[in-house]
Design a protein around this motif. Structure first.
Motif, PDB file in Angstrom:
ATOM      1  N   GLY A  87     -37.321  15.630 -59.110  1.00 51.10           N
ATOM      2  CA  GLY A  87     -36.112  14.938 -59.543  1.00 51.10           C
ATOM      3  C   GLY A  87     -34.960  15.195 -58.594  1.00 51.10           C
ATOM      4  O   GLY A  87     -34.215  14.275 -58.227  1.00 51.10           O
ATOM      5  N   LEU A  88     -34.811  16.444 -58.217  1.00 45.81           N
ATOM      6  CA  LEU A  88     -33.735  16.792 -57.275  1.00 45.81           C
ATOM      7  C   LEU A  88     -33.931  16.037 -55.964  1.00 45.81           C
ATOM      8  O   LEU A  88     -32.980  15.501 -55.384  1.00 45.81           O
ATOM      9  CB  LEU A  88     -33.735  18.300 -57.020  1.00 45.81           C
ATOM     10  N   HIS A  89     -35.152  16.000 -55.524  1.00 41.66           N
ATOM     11  CA  HIS A  89     -35.471  15.293 -54.284  1.00 41.66           C
ATOM     12  C   HIS A  89     -35.075  13.822 -54.376  1.00 41.66           C
ATOM     13  O   HIS A  89     -34.499  13.250 -53.439  1.00 41.66           O
ATOM     14  CB  HIS A  89     -36.970  15.416 -54.015  1.00 41.66           C
ATOM     15  N   GLN A  90     -35.347  13.251 -55.519  1.00 39.49           N
ATOM     16  CA  GLN A  90     -35.036  11.830 -55.697  1.00 39.49           C
ATOM     17  C   GLN A  90     -33.548  11.545 -55.614  1.00 39.49           C
ATOM     18  O   GLN A  90     -33.127  10.467 -55.202  1.00 39.49           O
ATOM     19  CB  GLN A  90     -35.579  11.336 -57.045  1.00 39.49           C
ATOM     20  N   ILE A  91     -32.725  12.507 -56.031  1.00 37.98           N
ATOM     21  CA  ILE A  91     -31.284  12.256 -55.962  1.00 37.98           C
ATOM     22  C   ILE A  91     -30.661  12.953 -54.754  1.00 37.98           C
ATOM     23  O   ILE A  91     -29.460  13.187 -54.697  1.00 37.98           O
ATOM     24  CB  ILE A  91     -30.571  12.689 -57.263  1.00 37.98           C
ATOM     25  N   GLY A  92     -31.537  13.299 -53.815  1.00 38.05           N
ATOM     26  CA  GLY A  92     -31.030  13.788 -52.545  1.00 38.05           C
ATOM     27  C   GLY A  92     -30.509  15.210 -52.529  1.00 38.05           C
ATOM     28  O   GLY A  92     -29.679  15.573 -51.687  1.00 38.05           O
ATOM     29  N   ILE A  93     -30.991  16.019 -53.433  1.00 36.70           N
ATOM     30  CA  ILE A  93     -30.574  17.415 -53.444  1.00 36.70           C
ATOM     31  C   ILE A  93     -31.713  18.283 -52.927  1.00 36.70           C
ATOM     32  O   ILE A  93     -32.846  18.163 -53.395  1.00 36.70           O
ATOM     33  CB  ILE A  93     -30.186  17.846 -54.866  1.00 36.70           C
ATOM     34  N   ALA A  94     -31.410  19.138 -51.963  1.00 36.97           N
ATOM     35  CA  ALA A  94     -32.458  19.912 -51.309  1.00 36.97           C
ATOM     36  C   ALA A  94     -32.738  21.227 -52.032  1.00 36.97           C
ATOM     37  O   ALA A  94     -31.831  21.884 -52.518  1.00 36.97           O
ATOM     38  CB  ALA A  94     -32.077  20.192 -49.856  1.00 36.97           C
TER      39      ALA A  94
END
Lengths: 329, 329
Positions: free
Chosen positions: B252-259
């Motif tokens: 989910g984090l990846h999908q919203i651009g959070i590393a």
DNA sequence: ACGGGGTGCGCAAACGCTTGCGCAATGCTA
DNA sequence: TAGCATTGCGCAAGCGTTTGCGCACCCCGT
């Protein structure tokens, strides 16, 4: 000391047969009597004995399931599908795993007929499918992903891998490797054949050193890909026996600093739930797992009810995600 | 029409009891007779009926296992552990899943005593543990990760989460969120308590809006984290109910651009096999799953043999991997 | 030659339930 | 009111095994 039907009969002053019938709402037993007996049974904590019931009643209400491995999510999904329809048909499941150990396998199938099962389904290609049909000839069975057996539901695994390879080719890849299962099962050879077909139908050759063996799991994929990339002429794309192998492969590539899909493309097989969540998400061949289980179970019940059923071959489907990309440079 | 012991007796010209004894190598039957009968039985394709045997013999050789979900790898590992020792003790497994459906749950436990099982183990915290101890009081049972029950094997889940939180704190994180299971089970509340304890023992406060519910699976983690990061004051670290939730969270984090772990750190719970292969690999709290299953089974057999056993509490262990890192800026 | 202690096997009861019949009492039709 | 179908329940025979006894028979020791 469990209470039996006789205990209830004695206490109620009736015959055991009356109790037996009252408990199943037999029409020839008065409503009053049914209520009395059922109340008494509940009060005394009566629990019927399945064995006795089965012995006397002749018909089993449980169906067996044989799967290769409890820890493989693919089979677990199938199992869920089977369980679902079994419950709908008021049946129970007896699940057993048959691994590599041939001796245990026999034990499992022995248990199947010792239990006088109503039927069973076996998932995964049997090493020795012959004794299956022989041993338990009397009790109906359906096989999953097995092709010689008359009653089976399967997807076209060969075609599936072929689709994966074609996809890779269409992206420009020519150096395509295959990570196999490693044990001699029909699934393994069919998928391997699909790999070969995919390549040859487009006029490309396969390089034997690009075919390596995994173990169907994460660890196998990881070690296989390291051997692969250590080759003098490493592949630019890798078709894998299944998703778990593919995940191992990607992790392995990551460990040696190779990017997916930029440097190497990877495609899996199964479309496990995790395939959509992995990073990168996995391009893969979808098998409708739960559906497979459901179908198999439905077919089994049909068989048990004397219907005539025939083998079924489902179409696989390519799911494009982010583990595959165009060939660079 | 199955061949029975009587059929063999008739054909051999002996009494059924002799056949029964010959088949089990009874010392009072001559070696000749044993050989003759066993050969005859094999030739006639004799398969003993488990039900009859059980009815007459009084003792069951199968133990039951109840798990919440066939598709959760954690429980499947436990199952493997149980299966392993069951086989070693020459017992069979009857596995059933008890999901949210309370009615089905009862059915499962009913089936347990209808089968007159030798014993059973239930994994996963029961919604209503009361009826467990009540219903099946006679047949020995051991519970996994349940704490009120006298016979159980569990790991200290509260302590486990606390370790995870402490690890996050030591990395400099202060805004630590928790993604819970979402259903009211003891596991859920214990782990939640561990989260609170971890925070408070270091003198930090928890922000109620940083506690959200998942579903114990990938999808739940994914949607939970999106709600979390949409908050006006989002956390910098996330403790998860389990590994599957954690994977959903990371995706989910990846999908919203959070590393991960650069922007946000994530820790899981279970240490599934995939935890080491995921990208980034998962920092998590290890439960010795297979060991848990084995222990539970061993304990059950001890109980069945009349030994006195006591509850056991295993220590969890923090596995540091790459989904957690120091707090930046 | 006689009693005692194995051997080797058969008899029959039991396990807990189901089910085809049989039989009495009741309700109905004509 | 006789005759027949129906209703309500009991009898007993299984289902396929196991197991405690019982009973011959044979081998010894004395």
């Amino acid at each position: 000391m469990k209470v039996s039907i006789k205990d209830i009969a004695k206490k109620a002053g009736v015959a055991p047969s009356t109790v037996s019938r009252a408990l199943k709402n037999h029409p020839r037993i008065s409503a009053d009597m049914q209520a009395t007996i059922q109340a008494l049974a509940a009060e005394m904590g009566y629990v019927p004995s399945e064995s006795a019931r089965h012995l006397a009643g002749k018909q089993s209400r449980t169906i067996g399931v044989a799967i290769p491995d409890f820890t493989d999510p693919f089979y677990m999904n199938i199992l869920s599908g089977i369980e679902e329809v079994a419950i709908a048909h008021q049946h129970e499941l007896f699940v057993g795993s048959f691994n590599q150990d041939l001796d245990r396998d026999r034990k499992l199938f022995d248990a199947f007929d010792q239990k006088r099962l109503a039927g069973f389904v076996v998932a995964g290609s049997l090493v020795d499918a012959a004794y299956l049909t022989r041993e338990s000839g009397d009790i109906p069975a359906v096989l999953i992903n097995h092709y010689e057996y008359p009653f089976s539901v399967a997807i076209d695994q060969m075609r599936g891998v072929e689709m994966g390879v074609n996809h890779l080719i269409s992206l420009g890849h020519r150096k395509i490797a295959y990570v196999a299962l490693g044990t001699t099962t029909s699934s393994d050879s069919l998928r391997y054949q699909g790999y070969i077909n995919g390549l040859e139908s487009s006029g490309y050759q396969t390089n034997p050193s690009w075919v390596v063996e995994g173990d169907g799991g994460l660890a196998g994929g990881l070690s296989a890909v390291k051997r692969l990339m250590a080759l003098p002429d490493p592949p630019t794309a890798i078709m894998c026996y299944n998703d778990r192998t593919a995940i191992g492969v990607i992790t392995g590539l990551h460990q040696i600093g190779i990017a997916v899909p930029d440097d190497v493309s990877v495609v899996g097989f199964d479309d496990l739930e995790i395939a959509a969540y992995f990073l990168p998400s996995l391009t893969t061949i979808q098998q409708p797992h739960v559906h497979l289980g459901r179908q198999a179970a439905e077919k089994l019940f049909a068989l048990m009810h004397g219907a005539t059923v025939q083998a079924e071959l489902l179409e696989p489907k390519l799911i494009r995600r982010n583990s595959t990309g165009p060939l660079h440079g």
